[in-house]
Design a protein around this motif. Structure first.
Motif, PDB file in Angstrom:
ATOM      1  N   GLY A   6       7.011 -33.896 -71.993  1.00  9.15           N
ATOM      2  CA  GLY A   6       7.916 -33.656 -70.896  1.00  9.15           C
ATOM      3  C   GLY A   6       9.194 -32.960 -71.300  1.00  9.15           C
ATOM      4  N   THR A   7       9.222 -32.294 -72.436  1.00 12.64           N
ATOM      5  CA  THR A   7      10.421 -31.601 -72.877  1.00 12.64           C
ATOM      6  C   THR A   7      10.210 -30.107 -72.779  1.00 12.64           C
ATOM      7  N   ARG A   8      11.324 -29.383 -72.799  1.00  7.41           N
ATOM      8  CA  ARG A   8      11.232 -27.932 -72.794  1.00  7.41           C
ATOM      9  C   ARG A   8      11.062 -27.395 -74.208  1.00  7.41           C
ATOM     10  N   PRO A 153      19.579 -34.071 -70.876  1.00 11.89           N
ATOM     11  CA  PRO A 153      19.421 -32.960 -69.939  1.00 11.89           C
ATOM     12  C   PRO A 153      19.828 -31.635 -70.561  1.00 11.89           C
ATOM     13  N   ASP A 154      19.579 -30.574 -69.821  1.00  9.93           N
ATOM     14  CA  ASP A 154      19.936 -29.240 -70.276  1.00  9.93           C
ATOM     15  C   ASP A 154      21.399 -29.215 -70.710  1.00  9.93           C
ATOM     16  N   ASP A 192      16.373 -30.762 -75.181  1.00 12.88           N
ATOM     17  CA  ASP A 192      16.637 -30.711 -73.743  1.00 12.88           C
ATOM     18  C   ASP A 192      15.334 -31.048 -73.026  1.00 12.88           C
ATOM     19  N   ASP A 194      12.644 -32.489 -69.796  1.00 11.34           N
ATOM     20  CA  ASP A 194      12.221 -32.422 -68.406  1.00 11.34           C
ATOM     21  C   ASP A 194      11.755 -33.820 -68.000  1.00 11.34           C
ATOM     22  N   GLU A 218      21.105 -31.568 -63.565  1.00  8.50           N
ATOM     23  CA  GLU A 218      20.155 -32.502 -64.178  1.00  8.50           C
ATOM     24  C   GLU A 218      20.874 -33.791 -64.545  1.00  8.50           C
ATOM     25  N   TYR A 220      19.458 -38.054 -65.442  1.00  8.26           N
ATOM     26  CA  TYR A 220      18.231 -38.818 -65.630  1.00  8.26           C
ATOM     27  C   TYR A 220      18.482 -40.312 -65.685  1.00  8.26           C
TER      28      TYR A 220
END
Length: 333
Positions: A6-8, A153-154, A192, A194, A218, A220
């Protein structure tokens, strides 16, 4: 190796951006909920000290504060202990020393500075991140050997890079001078993320879920699963159905809150902000009733003069009758 999902995959090993420096070039238990459903007393007393936190999943509140500098409440920071290993959520001011205090009070080696090597950020507001340079650098001075793994987050990776670069002189001095220093403990491996499962090892599985918090693109919350228990941490958030879905009978729900009563006396501009950034006692009562946690723990409490007892009473009056605790620093669940 731990799995990450789930990460970028914007994996920023901060060291790689700093190795141009000459000095760095070669360096490569929780008390039971009361049966009557009334507010639990602080768990940071004899009952918690007598608990064995070296096995199973436990939650330690390292900081329950807000941006306001309250002497009794360090900045937002929580430790999820799974079989003695600490997984940190947020890095408010005072994090490392609060963790050291908890390590001494409860006999938890995993909360000593040298063992603090994995953390998750809910969002990048200063009150949740001012302790991040402390988390990066102090455990290294205390002989942390592994790089700090950081998820958020980003912007998390960029923040880690800048906070490491800001201490360039310190790093050069310690690595090239006479002081003993581990070669990798200063490094940061920042991701970062998702929404989704973002981390998994042989102890725990961590799922990130999006929450609404003022103008942040973003923000979480996190669900931790391990050792037969589940913990959900809301982060800063306006009311969201994601809490109901991600808790769904979880053992512990840690949720931010503000007083619906004293909110009425706030200036209009602050009312507008808090309504889109945070969750009132009345709103939380509805969410928690449907989320059905084993215990609801309040943190990041904005009382504006309301006492803990009054805030608990507001939640009760709004219809939540499950186990409930007003969280304080160093409480254990």
């Amino acid at each position: 190796m731990p799995a990450t999902h789930g990460t970028r995959h914007r994996f920023a090993v901060v060291a790689s951006l700093l190795c141009g420096w000459p000095a760095l070039a070669s360096v490569g238990c929780a008390p039971e909920a009361p049966m009557d459903g009334e507010a639990m007393p602080s768990a940071g007393g004899a009952a918690a000290r007598a608990a064995d936190l070296s096995s199973g999943m436990h939650l330690v509140l390292l900081g329950t504060g807000t941006p306001n500098p309250e002497p009794a409440a360090s900045g937002p920071a929580t430790a999820v202990l799974v079989d003695g290993r600490a997984y940190l959520v947020d890095a408010g001011p005072g994090l490392v020393r609060r963790a050291a205090e908890a390590a001494e009070r409860y006999g938890v080696d995993g909360l000593t500075a040298a063992r603090l090597d994995i953390a998750f950020l809910t969002h990048l507001h200063s009150d949740h991140t001012v302790g991040l340079p402390d988390l990066i650098h102090t455990p290294w001075v205390a002989e942390r050997e592994a790089p700090l793994k950081l998820f958020g987050p980003d912007g998390t990776a960029a923040m880690a890079m800048h906070l490491t670069a800001a201490w360039e002189a310190d790093l050069e001095n310690r690595l090239s001078g006479s002081q003993p220093a581990t070669p990798d403990g200063w490094r940061v491996e920042a991701v970062d993320i998702d929404p989704g499962v973002i981390y998994e090892d042989d102890r725990v599985r961590v799922t990130a879920f999006a929450v609404p918090h003022t103008g942040w693109p973003e923000a979480y919350g996190y669900r931790f699963e391990g050792a037969g228990r589940s913990v959900v941490i809301s982060g800063d958030t306006a009311p969201t159905e994601a809490i109901v879905e991600m808790c769904d009978g979880c053992d512990v729900l840690v949720h931010e809150v503000y007083s619906a009563t004293t909110f009425r006396d706030r200036p209009p501009e602050w009312q507008a902000y808090h309504a889109q950034a945070h969750t009132s006692t009345v709103e939380l009562a509805d969410l928690a009733t449907r989320a059905r946690p084993g215990i609801l723990v309040l943190h990041h409490q904005l009382g504006w003069g309301a006492t803990p007892e009054e805030m608990v009473a507001e939640i009760r009056a709004a219809g939540y009758d499950g186990p409930l605790a007003y969280g304080r620093d160093l409480d254990v669940y």
